[in-house]
Design a protein around this motif. Structure first.
Motif, PDB file in Angstrom:
ATOM      1  N   GLU A  67      12.756  29.246  12.422  1.00 43.90           N
ATOM      2  CA  GLU A  67      13.366  30.474  12.886  1.00 43.90           C
ATOM      3  C   GLU A  67      14.689  30.657  12.151  1.00 43.90           C
ATOM      4  O   GLU A  67      15.266  29.691  11.646  1.00 43.90           O
ATOM      5  CB  GLU A  67      13.654  30.394  14.390  1.00 43.90           C
ATOM      6  CG  GLU A  67      12.422  30.394  15.239  1.00 43.90           C
ATOM      7  CD  GLU A  67      11.562  31.617  14.983  1.00 43.90           C
ATOM      8  OE1 GLU A  67      12.043  32.742  15.170  1.00 43.90           O
ATOM      9  OE2 GLU A  67      10.414  31.432  14.545  1.00 43.90           O
ATOM     10  N   PHE A  68      15.169  31.912  12.132  1.00 47.41           N
ATOM     11  CA  PHE A  68      16.419  32.220  11.444  1.00 47.41           C
ATOM     12  C   PHE A  68      17.538  31.264  11.825  1.00 47.41           C
ATOM     13  O   PHE A  68      18.191  30.651  10.977  1.00 47.41           O
ATOM     14  CB  PHE A  68      16.831  33.662  11.762  1.00 47.41           C
ATOM     15  CG  PHE A  68      18.160  34.053  11.169  1.00 47.41           C
ATOM     16  CD1 PHE A  68      18.259  34.341   9.822  1.00 47.41           C
ATOM     17  CD2 PHE A  68      19.294  34.118  11.959  1.00 47.41           C
ATOM     18  CE1 PHE A  68      19.475  34.690   9.258  1.00 47.41           C
ATOM     19  CE2 PHE A  68      20.516  34.461  11.409  1.00 47.41           C
ATOM     20  CZ  PHE A  68      20.604  34.749  10.060  1.00 47.41           C
ATOM     21  N   ALA A 106      16.111  32.909   3.928  1.00 48.19           N
ATOM     22  CA  ALA A 106      14.705  33.324   3.966  1.00 48.19           C
ATOM     23  C   ALA A 106      13.817  32.272   3.313  1.00 48.19           C
ATOM     24  O   ALA A 106      12.701  32.014   3.762  1.00 48.19           O
ATOM     25  CB  ALA A 106      14.531  34.669   3.263  1.00 48.19           C
ATOM     26  N   MET A 115      13.510  29.308   5.761  1.00 49.00           N
ATOM     27  CA  MET A 115      12.688  29.707   6.913  1.00 49.00           C
ATOM     28  C   MET A 115      11.217  29.637   6.551  1.00 49.00           C
ATOM     29  O   MET A 115      10.398  29.114   7.291  1.00 49.00           O
ATOM     30  CB  MET A 115      13.016  31.149   7.328  1.00 49.00           C
ATOM     31  CG  MET A 115      14.303  31.292   8.094  1.00 49.00           C
ATOM     32  SD  MET A 115      14.750  33.032   8.305  1.00 49.00           S
ATOM     33  CE  MET A 115      13.492  33.565   9.480  1.00 49.00           C
TER      34      MET A 115
END
Ligand SMILES: [Zn+2]
Length: 598
Positions: A76-77, A67, A70
């Protein structure tokens, strides 16, 4: 998928990783630092090595190492996972049969396609030659072409498809990568045909998609060299064709060239934003190393969020034509709402866009950028140009400029611009603030900003009761997901723009992403999300408050309907329209009963 994620997280030390981005000092068994996601002077950013998580108490966000990456790099993940997997020395491809293999293959396919386009670019075919000549005619140097790995897609129906399948890639994967599409007859066609190809890379330099620019040749010339049926159709000749969104290519986040320019942008805390690949490449070639461009889409709030972590100033350099100016105005508004300091640079003389300026006068672009003026000053120039003595035009111009000033996040900056505007127009600050109040009341979404602006000079102004209830309602459903289901039937009782925002919130599960929100309600959403983090209480307390808010909201809603019907009754009486009067009276009666009986 989750096994891989777990393995990556175990292999990486979150403290070590975040230290690469944030200076951390010990705080008990945790570590603290200045949050990279909001402006602050004292640390409210905490890393917990035990839990493998981070959290900021200033902006109420947090999560694991994925997280963090990102958010920090605007990825994006799966992109973040790919970076972390590389760092941890775990090849994603090794995990057979699961999701990550599906993603990893998209990177491999895009990378192979880039090689193919580059090879084609250098071939001695007539079309490849004219592609090279076109770039030369625009003033592009060979170094720039090499640096950004520009390529060429020949005008064949399935040249790339065959190349990639010879490399062992499967057609459905190539289709998922957005490079071919399936025809009705079940055959596959290349998406890019007869085009100059600009590879689009993510922040880490991995190819994730392409933009293809049509050759500036008549259709017949194209059709002659590798005839195929769609060449003559409008679709084949659209000026630009872009890769579609894929799991590794999110257009509303990705900025063209960011892998090359992020360092320079961080260094000078300023990004120069231009409109497309050509402008970007020519600006870069001319020595502007902190440049970015959006690719295949208008600039979004998410693009700006990504830039905000690197820069506090944005300099816009758009086409001089009306379309360019309108696009720029939209970006200025967005950027002002994101608390950027926004400046505008102009072309002078004949050249219309940055690319032409570089071709005609190398070195000039740099100078024009250094002369950029604040966006609000730009609006003064654009809107306060009526003839002297035309007070109607002045009023309209002042209103437009005030609408722009309201959107500036910082109250200090807003007040300063009001002062400037007073000097510019010879209208007193007091009168301008009064006008600002009118403007803000007509735009509920700006009401809060308008209120803050007013608070600098005059007394605080309260939101209407209906709006206050709507704000509480939205904050509650953002804070407590369980309330969203109950909110579904209540959306109609909210005034706009809360109603629209609520409609989006109740029709999507967590997490709400900025990208699903229409641009005009995104700032409201952000404001409401922040507000919701200040709400305390357990589920039961929140549920009780929610029910109470709904009860009052309904009343306010029917009261405003009552007002509307009152007006219609008056109008029908005035025009002596019996039928309308009867139905208006009936409706008035109906909503009145709602207020008293619930
Ligand atoms: Zn923070």
């Amino acid at each position: 998928m989750s096994d891989t994620v777990q393995l990556i997280k175990e292999k990486l030390d979150i403290t070590e990783f975040i230290r690469g981005y944030v200076q951390l000092t010990p705080a008990g068994k945790n570590l603290k630092g200045i949050c990279p996601f909001h402006k602050e002077k004292t640390p409210s950013f905490i890393v917990s090595p035990d839990r493998g998580t981070w959290h900021c108490f200033g902006c109420s966000i947090g999560g694991d190492v994925i997280a963090f990456l990102m958010r920090y790099e605007n990825l994006e993940f799966i992109e973040a996972l790919k970076v972390l997997a590389d760092r941890a020395g775990i090849p994603l491809e090794r995990f057979g049969g699961t999701g990550e293999k599906q993603y990893a293959i998209l990177y491999s396919i895009n990378s192979a396609a880039k090689d193919y386009f580059q090879e084609e670019f250098l071939k001695e075919t007539a079309l490849a030659k004219s592609a090279r000549e076109y770039l030369v005619s625009r003033g592009m140097l060979a170094d720039t072409v090499r640096e950004f790995e520009i390529g060429f897609a020949p005008n064949t129906s399935d040249g790339l498809a065959r190349f990639l399948s010879q490399k062992g890639f499967k057609m459905p994967d190539i289709e998922r990568a957005g490079l071919v599409f399936k025809t009705e007859r079940g055959t596959y066609w290349d998406r890019f045909r007869g085009r100059i190809i600009f590879p689009i890379m993510n922040a880490f330099g991995k190819t994730v998609g392409f933009t293809g620019r049509v050759l500036p040749l008549p259709a017949e010339a194209l059709a002659k060299e590798g005839a195929h049926p769609s060449v003559a159709s409008g679709m084949a000749l659209a000026k630009y064709v872009n890769s579609p969104e894929t799991p590794i290519f999110n257009k509303s986040k990705l900025l063209f060239g960011i892998h090359k320019t992020k360092g320079a942008i961080r260094e000078v805390k300023t990004a120069v934003l231009v409109e497309g690949q050509m402008d970007f490449l020519m600006a870069w070639q001319d020595g502007v190393k902190n440049v970015v461009a959006s690719s295949g889409t208008a600039l979004t709030k998410e693009h700006l969020q990504g830039l905000q972590r690197m820069a506090d100033t944005l300099i816009l350099f758009f086409d001089a034509d009306e379309a360019g100016q309108a696009a720029m105005e939209r970006v200025i508004d967005l950027a002002n709402a994101s608390d950027f300091s926004v400046k505008v640079a102009y072309a002078k003389g004949e050249a219309k866009d940055p690319a032409d300026i570089v071709r005609e006068k190398p070195g000039e672009l740099y100078r024009l950028i250094s002369e950029a003026v604040p966006a609000t000053r730009h609006y003064f120039k654009r809107y306060l140009t009526g003839p002297a003595g035309d007070f109607g035009a002045l009023k309209r111009g002042v209103r437009v400029v005030l609408q722009k000033i309201i959107q500036i996040t910082s109250p200090v900056e807003r007040a300063a611009w009001i002062r400037e505007l007073a000097t510019e127009t010879h209208i007193s600050e007091e009168h301008l603030f009064e006008e600002l109040k009118n403007v803000s009341q007509k735009n509920p979404q700006f009401q809060k900003a308008g209120t803050q602006a007013l608070a600098v000079a005059t007394a605080n102004e309260e939101l209407s009761r209906h709006f206050m209830l709507a704000e509480r309602f939205i904050s509650l459903i953002l804070r407590e997901e369980a309330l969203r289901e109950s909110a579904k039937g209540q959306t109609e009782f909210l005034p706009e723009p809360y109603r629209e925002l609520c409609g989006v919130l109740v029709s999507h599960g967590e997490p709400i992403q900025q990208s699903i929100l229409p641009i005009h309600i995104a700032p409201l959403f952000e404001q409401m999300s922040l507000r919701s983090s200040l709400i305390d209480g357990d589920a039961g307390v929140l549920r009780a408050e929610f029910d109470e808010v709904v009860r009052h909201l309904k009343k306010e809603h029917y009261r405003s309907l009552q007002e509307e019907w009152k007006k219609k009754i008056k109008a029908a009486e005035a025009s002596q329209n019996e039928a309308e009067l009867a139905s208006a009276l009936q409706e008035f009666d109906r909503v009145s009963r709602k207020i008293y009986n619930g």
